[in-house]
Structures are given as structure tokens and as C-alpha cells.
Design a protein around this motif. Sequence first.
Motif, mmCIF file in Angstrom:
data_model
loop_
_atom_site.group_PDB
_atom_site.id
_atom_site.type_symbol
_atom_site.label_atom_id
_atom_site.label_comp_id
_atom_site.label_asym_id
_atom_site.label_seq_id
_atom_site.Cartn_x
_atom_site.Cartn_y
_atom_site.Cartn_z
ATOM 1 N N LYS A 3 0.795 -1.056 -0.048
ATOM 2 C CA LYS A 3 0.003 0.047 0.041
ATOM 3 C C LYS A 3 0.861 1.322 -0.032
ATOM 4 O O LYS A 3 0.321 2.337 -0.300
ATOM 5 C CB LYS A 3 -1.085 -0.133 1.288
ATOM 6 C CG LYS A 3 -1.902 -1.126 1.292
ATOM 7 C CD LYS A 3 -2.885 -1.116 2.356
ATOM 8 C CE LYS A 3 -3.908 -2.146 2.396
ATOM 9 N NZ LYS A 3 -4.873 -1.994 3.535
ATOM 10 N N LEU A 4 2.144 1.212 0.377
ATOM 11 C CA LEU A 4 3.045 2.369 0.372
ATOM 12 C C LEU A 4 3.664 2.475 -1.286
ATOM 13 O O LEU A 4 3.781 1.490 -1.907
ATOM 14 C CB LEU A 4 4.443 2.004 1.134
ATOM 15 C CG LEU A 4 3.915 1.801 2.684
ATOM 16 C CD1 LEU A 4 5.158 1.961 3.669
ATOM 17 C CD2 LEU A 4 2.954 2.847 3.235
ATOM 18 N N SER A 5 3.975 3.859 -1.506
ATOM 19 C CA SER A 5 4.495 4.072 -2.571
ATOM 20 C C SER A 5 5.550 5.295 -2.249
ATOM 21 O O SER A 5 5.225 5.918 -1.294
ATOM 22 C CB SER A 5 3.462 4.558 -3.621
ATOM 23 O OG SER A 5 2.800 5.663 -3.258
ATOM 24 N N GLY A 6 6.409 5.634 -3.095
ATOM 25 C CA GLY A 6 7.201 6.870 -2.843
ATOM 26 C C GLY A 6 8.389 6.593 -2.137
ATOM 27 O O GLY A 6 9.004 7.622 -1.582
ATOM 28 N N VAL A 7 8.615 5.340 -1.618
ATOM 29 C CA VAL A 7 10.099 5.035 -0.880
ATOM 30 C C VAL A 7 11.160 5.573 -1.578
ATOM 31 O O VAL A 7 11.444 4.782 -2.925
ATOM 32 C CB VAL A 7 10.101 3.550 -0.457
ATOM 33 C CG1 VAL A 7 11.178 3.388 0.426
ATOM 34 C CG2 VAL A 7 8.635 3.295 0.494
ATOM 35 N N LEU A 8 12.111 6.088 -1.373
ATOM 36 C CA LEU A 8 13.095 6.691 -1.766
ATOM 37 C C LEU A 8 14.283 6.096 -1.510
ATOM 38 O O LEU A 8 14.613 5.328 -0.834
ATOM 39 C CB LEU A 8 13.665 8.351 -1.237
ATOM 40 C CG LEU A 8 12.321 9.263 -1.553
ATOM 41 C CD1 LEU A 8 12.891 10.700 -0.781
ATOM 42 C CD2 LEU A 8 12.430 10.012 -3.044
ATOM 43 N N TRP A 19 9.805 11.076 4.383
ATOM 44 C CA TRP A 19 8.977 11.868 3.611
ATOM 45 C C TRP A 19 8.792 11.419 2.263
ATOM 46 O O TRP A 19 9.460 10.475 1.838
ATOM 47 C CB TRP A 19 9.742 13.337 3.493
ATOM 48 C CG TRP A 19 11.131 13.401 3.178
ATOM 49 C CD1 TRP A 19 11.486 13.319 1.437
ATOM 50 C CD2 TRP A 19 12.398 13.378 3.503
ATOM 51 N NE1 TRP A 19 12.720 13.427 1.525
ATOM 52 C CE2 TRP A 19 13.442 13.487 2.669
ATOM 53 C CE3 TRP A 19 12.714 13.409 4.932
ATOM 54 C CZ2 TRP A 19 14.737 13.434 2.995
ATOM 55 C CZ3 TRP A 19 14.164 13.439 5.354
ATOM 56 C CH2 TRP A 19 15.047 13.521 4.197
ATOM 57 N N ASN A 20 7.791 11.778 1.518
ATOM 58 C CA ASN A 20 7.468 11.607 0.055
ATOM 59 C C ASN A 20 6.642 10.256 0.079
ATOM 60 O O ASN A 20 5.949 10.013 -0.872
ATOM 61 C CB ASN A 20 8.916 11.311 -0.737
ATOM 62 C CG ASN A 20 8.632 11.280 -2.159
ATOM 63 O OD1 ASN A 20 7.923 12.206 -2.555
ATOM 64 N ND2 ASN A 20 8.904 10.370 -2.911
ATOM 65 N N VAL A 21 6.806 9.633 1.319
ATOM 66 C CA VAL A 21 6.108 8.029 1.218
ATOM 67 C C VAL A 21 4.530 8.401 1.382
ATOM 68 O O VAL A 21 4.005 9.180 2.152
ATOM 69 C CB VAL A 21 6.468 7.068 2.424
ATOM 70 C CG1 VAL A 21 5.882 5.914 2.503
ATOM 71 C CG2 VAL A 21 7.959 7.181 2.337
#
Length: 531
Positions: free
Chosen positions: A511-516, A525-527
Motif C-alpha cells: 500500500k506504500l509508494s514513494g519510498v526513496l 517524507w514523500n512516502v
Amino acid sequence: MINSIKASCRTLLASAFLLSSLGAGAAWAETTLRIVPSADLQVLDPMGSTADIVKMHGFMIYDTLYALDEHFKPQPEMVQDMQLSADKKTYRFTLRDGLKWHDGQPVKAEDCVASLKRWQARDAAGQLMARELKEMRVIDDKTFELEFKEPYGIVLESLSKVASNVPFMMPKRIAETDPYKEITEYIGSGPYKFDKAQWIPGSKIVYEKFADYVPRPEPASGLAGGKVAQFDRVEWDIIKDQQTALSALMSGEIDFWQNPSLDLLPIIEAAGNLKTQVINETGTQGTLFFNHTQPPFDNPKARQAMFYLTNQQAYLQAVNGNPDYYKTCASFFICGSPMETEAGLDALKAPDPEKAKALFKEAGWDFSKPIVILDPTDESIVHPETVVTVQAMRDIGLTVDVQAMDWATVLKRRNSTEPTDKGGWNLLHSYVGGQVVANPVWSITFSAACEKGIFGWPCDKTLEDLRLKWALADGIDAQKAVAAEYSKRAFETGHHIPLGQWNTFVAYSNKLSGVLTTQDVPVFWNVKKSD
């Protein structure tokens, strides 16, 4: 008329009830990201420890003047504009608009100057910069200058370094704390605020979204760009048992797990609701550190002996276990980086236990005396490293006192300068991100600044001069030559031992996206999280 007034009152009361219900619902629906980090957080001062967990905490609440993007290039973060003088000796920095501390006060140039002074006192790269710095001065509330004696070509790289200690900015009144004493206020200007009231050491760390944070407009890249806090609250739950953490991730009780062991990778990949990601593609290097102030490792022959006792393959098998994810590397600087060199490190390529035993005898060591090794049994990398070292030492007849504790205790204990019978230590292990040890300047790992350097307190002016020589070198070929000089000298002095390198991964809910991909520790941040 009276009936009209009563009707209006009923309408107002109904509206108030509806609004209060919506408010309660909004509070109930507060978005929370739940993390299981690799270790407990017990040190809150980012200048007080080089541990990754402390650095992760730092990136949650503090900001930096510059940051490295995904291509390892320094990018402005708190800085709006930088001007370099014609003689390349003076850097003028202007802060961007909208910067506030978590207590609501504006960020000023005097805060940044005070923060840089504290950082320069503790950090290896900062100490080198200070040697070449003529003056650091405040021009106005938003502008300050760094003036150097001679052109110093790695200023922006130093300000954006990810190797601990990171030059995090903090308010002047806090930054003026003695660099060698812990700060007692934890106020930054980053996207999240630390909630000290909800901090339970050994159990939970809580961060709240900082509503007044103004992200940069650029997209997030590495540790640079816009730091957009997508959650109202981020919780770190300390779960030391791997199976318990795995169950929590699979059931959805947590969202992100920093440090699963490699043997769980097949289970995680087979789960339909999880993802894995390598966020540090430069790899991780294992390390063995000596206490240079206590016998037997106050003698360089004893430290050299440990190089001959080091079988990197054994460490890598214990820590990682999968040859597809690790490789031996007879270099202080991470293999695959431009500074990689085997200069002076033949001992790591051909372990020789008998040679190690002979060197301990030349050092005059009594094999019946105990050598104290700190063993964090809850740390999935450092504990197996320790087991390998202990067995190798016992195999040549050394007496070893293995002192079991948790990782958080090791991080405190390693700062002790006391003898071993009064809480001190002789050996301990750790690990560090690959880009952190890509050259002799960024990481305090390579410091030889005596009591002002890394724990264990290696002390060698030649090594410190070589680090500065590398910083001033003109071009990559000159830097490579200095790196080779450093490597030879580091073996001669027995500075520390690299134990090989490997790749690690993080695991998180699909369900998470944007993991740097930060090329270092994870940041949050960004997640984003979908329903």
C-alpha cells in the motif's frame, strides 16, 4: 418571532454537533505511518553518536543546508542562493524564505553558523574544513559567509554529506551547547517534530507532522528536493525479534521494516501484500573497531594481528549468507567506488592465524588476560560479526570476555574511555553505508583525531594530514594516489578493519509508494499510503 429564534437555535446546535462530529472523525482518521527501525533510539543528539538510528532520527526532525540527490550531487535544501567569490575562497549563502523552527521562530543565519561550528568540532569532515577556514560570519538574518585561507573545493560536498555526523541545523541557543555534551532540546526545522512526551525508550518513538514546514518545489531525489510529509504522525515501534516483526508486517500492524534478515527474503517476496527494495545500492560495509587507548590494542602490532585473523568470507556468510548479495573487499573504501584500493591490505586477502598469534606475542600480550568484546545480541548484523571474531580469537588461544547487551547499550558504552574492568571495552563491531566510506574524508570512520575523533580514539597525525591532502587534491587521479597512501598508513597503524560488503533491503506494505532510494538510511517524507 420566538418560534423563528428557536428554530434558528436548533439549526445552529445541529450544525455545531455536525462540525464537532466531523472534527472527531478527522482526529480518528489521523494518518499514521508505522515503522520498525533497525535498532532502538536512545541517543537524541545527532552529534552524540554516529549510529544510523541516530542519523535517521536526525533526518526526521532537522534540515540541512545542502543534500545529496540520487546521483550523489549536492543540491540546495535550506539555501536559496550561493555565490562564490572570484578567488574561490568565500562562499556566501542566502537562506530560502519560509524556514521556521518547530517552536515557531524563524530560522536565521546566526543559527546556521552556530550549528556549523558545533558540527565542525565533532565531525571528521567538519574538522578538516575548520583547518582551512579563515572566518565564518553572519551578514544579515538570511545571509552568512564561509571564507577560506585557500580554495577548498569540497565545501558543498561537506555540507551535504550523509556520513555521520551530518551537519543538521538547529537553533543558535541549542547549537551553542558544548559539542561534547548532549543537547536537551530537540527542535529542528524539518518536516516532522519529535514528540518527546510520547517517547518510550525501548518501545516507541513518535513524530508529528510540522504544519509550518515549507518543502522545496523540486521533486524528491535521494536526500534532496521537496520533503513532503504525507502523514500526520510517524511511529517507530521497537521490535527486536525478526519473526515478530515479520508477522506484524504481514498482518498490516506495521507498514515498513528497515532491516529484515536475508533469510526471510523468500517469505517476504512470496507474500502477496509486501514489497522489498534496496535503498542503498552502494552496499553496506562491515567494520571492526579497536579501543586504541586500552591494552592490548594500544599496541599497533596487536591491531595488525587482527587483520591477519580476519576471514572476510566467514563474516559475510554469517551476516548475509547469500553469495549473490555479498562480496569480499580488501579495501577501506567501498569496492566499486573510484577510491577502491588494496594498497597495504595483503593481510585481508590471505588470512594467517599463525601470523596473528605471533604478532600478539610480539606485542607482549598475556594470552590469559581477557579481551572484552561488546556483543549486541539483538542486532542482526553486529551480533553475527561478533560471533565470528570471538571464535577466531579463541582458535589462536586468546581469552575473550564476551559481554552481551542490546545495541542501544553498545552505542552508549562505546563512548567509555574507562579500563575494561570499569566499564570500558577492547573490540566492537559495526557497519556503515557504502557511499559513507567511499573516500577518506566524509566519514568519521576514517578519523584519527585522537579524543576529538571516532570512538576507540585512533590517534595519528599522518592519517589526518592525508585526509586533508585528499580534500585539497586536484583531480581524481591525485585523489586516488592519496587514498592509496591513506590505506597503507591505516594498515600500519591498525586503524580499523573492513569486513567485506553486502546489499541489504527494506520491506514494506504494497500500500506504500514513494519510498526513496537514498543510497543511505531510509527517510519517510514523500512516502504515501493507499487505502
